[in-house]
Scaffold this motif. Structure first.
Motif, mmCIF file in Angstrom:
data_model
loop_
_atom_site.group_PDB
_atom_site.id
_atom_site.type_symbol
_atom_site.label_atom_id
_atom_site.label_comp_id
_atom_site.label_asym_id
_atom_site.label_seq_id
_atom_site.Cartn_x
_atom_site.Cartn_y
_atom_site.Cartn_z
ATOM 1 N N GLU A 70 0.859 -1.194 0.000
ATOM 2 C CA GLU A 70 0.000 0.000 0.000
ATOM 3 C C GLU A 70 0.889 1.236 0.000
ATOM 4 O O GLU A 70 2.026 1.213 0.475
ATOM 5 N N THR A 114 -11.002 -7.946 3.675
ATOM 6 C CA THR A 114 -11.195 -6.782 2.806
ATOM 7 C C THR A 114 -11.349 -7.225 1.354
ATOM 8 O O THR A 114 -12.232 -6.744 0.637
ATOM 9 N N ILE A 119 -4.797 0.429 5.578
ATOM 10 C CA ILE A 119 -5.633 0.487 4.382
ATOM 11 C C ILE A 119 -6.889 -0.368 4.528
ATOM 12 O O ILE A 119 -7.929 -0.075 3.932
ATOM 13 N N ASP A 129 -9.134 2.129 6.358
ATOM 14 C CA ASP A 129 -9.457 3.334 5.583
ATOM 15 C C ASP A 129 -10.269 3.015 4.336
ATOM 16 O O ASP A 129 -11.158 3.792 3.953
ATOM 17 N N GLN A 130 -9.953 1.900 3.685
ATOM 18 C CA GLN A 130 -10.621 1.563 2.428
ATOM 19 C C GLN A 130 -11.394 0.251 2.482
ATOM 20 O O GLN A 130 -12.291 0.038 1.662
ATOM 21 N N GLY A 186 -16.636 -1.648 2.206
ATOM 22 C CA GLY A 186 -15.388 -1.102 1.695
ATOM 23 C C GLY A 186 -15.218 -1.284 0.196
ATOM 24 O O GLY A 186 -16.159 -1.515 -0.556
ATOM 25 N N ARG A 187 -13.954 -1.197 -0.219
ATOM 26 C CA ARG A 187 -13.608 -1.407 -1.621
ATOM 27 C C ARG A 187 -12.250 -2.084 -1.688
ATOM 28 O O ARG A 187 -11.505 -2.110 -0.706
ATOM 29 N N PRO A 202 -8.495 -2.319 -2.402
ATOM 30 C CA PRO A 202 -7.415 -1.333 -2.540
ATOM 31 C C PRO A 202 -6.662 -1.466 -3.863
ATOM 32 O O PRO A 202 -6.714 -2.497 -4.549
ATOM 33 N N GLU A 203 -5.945 -0.419 -4.181
ATOM 34 C CA GLU A 203 -5.184 -0.330 -5.426
ATOM 35 C C GLU A 203 -4.169 -1.475 -5.539
ATOM 36 O O GLU A 203 -3.433 -1.779 -4.592
#
Length: 386
Positions: free
Chosen positions: A157, A305, A322, A325-326, A354-355, A357-358
């Motif tokens: 991250e 997640t 993360i 947060d996400q 959530g979503r 993460p990148e």
């Protein structure tokens, strides 16, 4: 060893405890699939010493069985770290090493990185820069020190780069690649064992979880080694279990402490569905189908997640921000009232979704292999020209 010998030597890949296996499996595959392939030597330190569970995890993840097993077993942090170092150095003497690749934050990670750094062998750290800010955690010490002596630092991250910069790590040493733990999850999700099948295999009725269930894992010493902490946590979980059946994959450390503190009866009397530690595919199936997961594990925060399952982390801090947060993770601490309130919120409203993460896309290991091949070629050339 000559410079030519060094270029022909393998990348030594080190695993020591259960979470390392999930991270290393896609890396080994990606290094082998790279063109030209990068030769590897898989070293298992034996820090996680349950041989039956080890074999099961290697098979589940289709990870080649180790070329070398150091068989260090359990000990204090100091003794275990020292024993890994003593047994790892002769492996380098015998096989050579183009680089030593370590993952995560266990004692084996730091021990093998130290040996390599003192031998002037490049250290590659996968999952760099994660910080809880809590130096009381042995894993935090391992993370910080390993990053300081690593030549290439792969991060999961972007916030990890800020942590490394604060600690004086040069920006060019750190590379954002994504999360190899998620590579394993996405590769194996279709093979996950269905929860009903798991219970049936354990001699339990699938009807116990037919209307929904939660999953519990607890193993951190800060939670399970002190009866004044463990007792209230178990009582809070038992209260949640009256509203939602809880499948408790019981870690040996936790089981032993419950028995030692005279608390084992609380599990038996509270209606938990108690199972022994599960294989990777079994845990993946359990988590994917759960209403919520309650845990103190770092890796499970990431896996939930990726699965979109609400996670309540029974800790005061996390090195994986993360996921808060996400993602789907909520830090609830160890206060029973806070644990109950967070569980009630999930049961009332479904909890955080959530979503993703990148770069948690299943291709982190491919990015590692591509970058590492280029980096090693450049490093080898620079040493030859020196």
């Amino acid at each position: 060893m000559t410079r030519d010998d060094e270029r022909q030597a393998p990348v030594i890949c080190v695993v020591g405890a259960r979470p390392n296996y999930m991270k290393m499996a896609p890396i080994i595959r990606a290094l082998a699939a790279h063109r030209p392939p990068l030769a590897t030597l898989l070293v298992h330190t034996g820090q996680h010493y349950d041989s039956a569970m080890n074999d099961r995890l290697f098979d589940d993840l289709e990870l080649p069985h180790p070329d070398v097993n150091l068989e260090v077993g359990s000990a204090s942090h100091a003794v275990q770290t020292a024993e890994v170092m003593k047994r790892f150095e002769p492996v380098i003497d015998e096989h050579g090493a183009r680089a030593v690749l370590v993952v995560g934050d266990v004692n084996s990670t730091l021990a093998c990185a130290l040996v390599a750094a003192k031998r002037d062998i490049p250290v590659v750290h996968v999952e760099s820069g994660l910080r809880s800010g809590d130096r009381r955690m042995p894993e935090e010490i391992n993370r910080v020190l390993t990053d300081q002596i690593s030549d290439v630092l792969y991060t999961t991250e972007r916030s990890a780069h800020d942590n490394l910069a604060r600690e004086g790590v040069a920006d060019e040493r750190a590379v954002f690649v994504g999360n190899v733990m998620i590579d394993s999850l996405l590769a194996n999700r279709r093979k996950a064992v269905a929860p009903a099948e798991l219970l049936a295999n354990a001699g339990l009725s699938p009807a116990l979880i037919a209307d929904g269930y939660g999953v519990v894992t607890l193993h951190r010493p800060s939670n399970v080694d002190d009866p004044e902490t463990l007792g209230p946590i178990i009582d809070a979980l038992a209260e949640i279990g009256r509203r939602l059946p809880l499948v408790f994959a019981l870690h040996p450390r936790t089981r032993n402490n419950l028995e030692r503190f005279g608390m084992k009866a609380r599990l038996d009397e509270s209606g938990f569905v108690v199972l022994p530690p599960q294989g990777y595919l079994e845990m993946l199936g359990l988590m994917a189908g759960a209403t919520m997961v309650l845990t103190d594990s770092g890796g499970i925060q990431e896996e939930t997640t990726a699965l979109g399952v609400p996670c309540l982390t029974i800790r005061e801090n996390t090195e994986r921000p993360i996921t808060v947060d996400q993602g789907t993770n909520t830090l609830v601490g160890v206060d029973p009232a806070a644990i109950l309130a967070a569980a009630d919120a999930v049961l009332a409203g479904g909890g955080k979704r959530g979503r993703i993460p990148e770069l948690w896309d299943g291709r982190a290991a491919e990015r590692i292999a591509a970058h590492l091949a280029r980096w090693l070629d450049a490093h080898d050339k620079a040493r030859s020209d020196a």
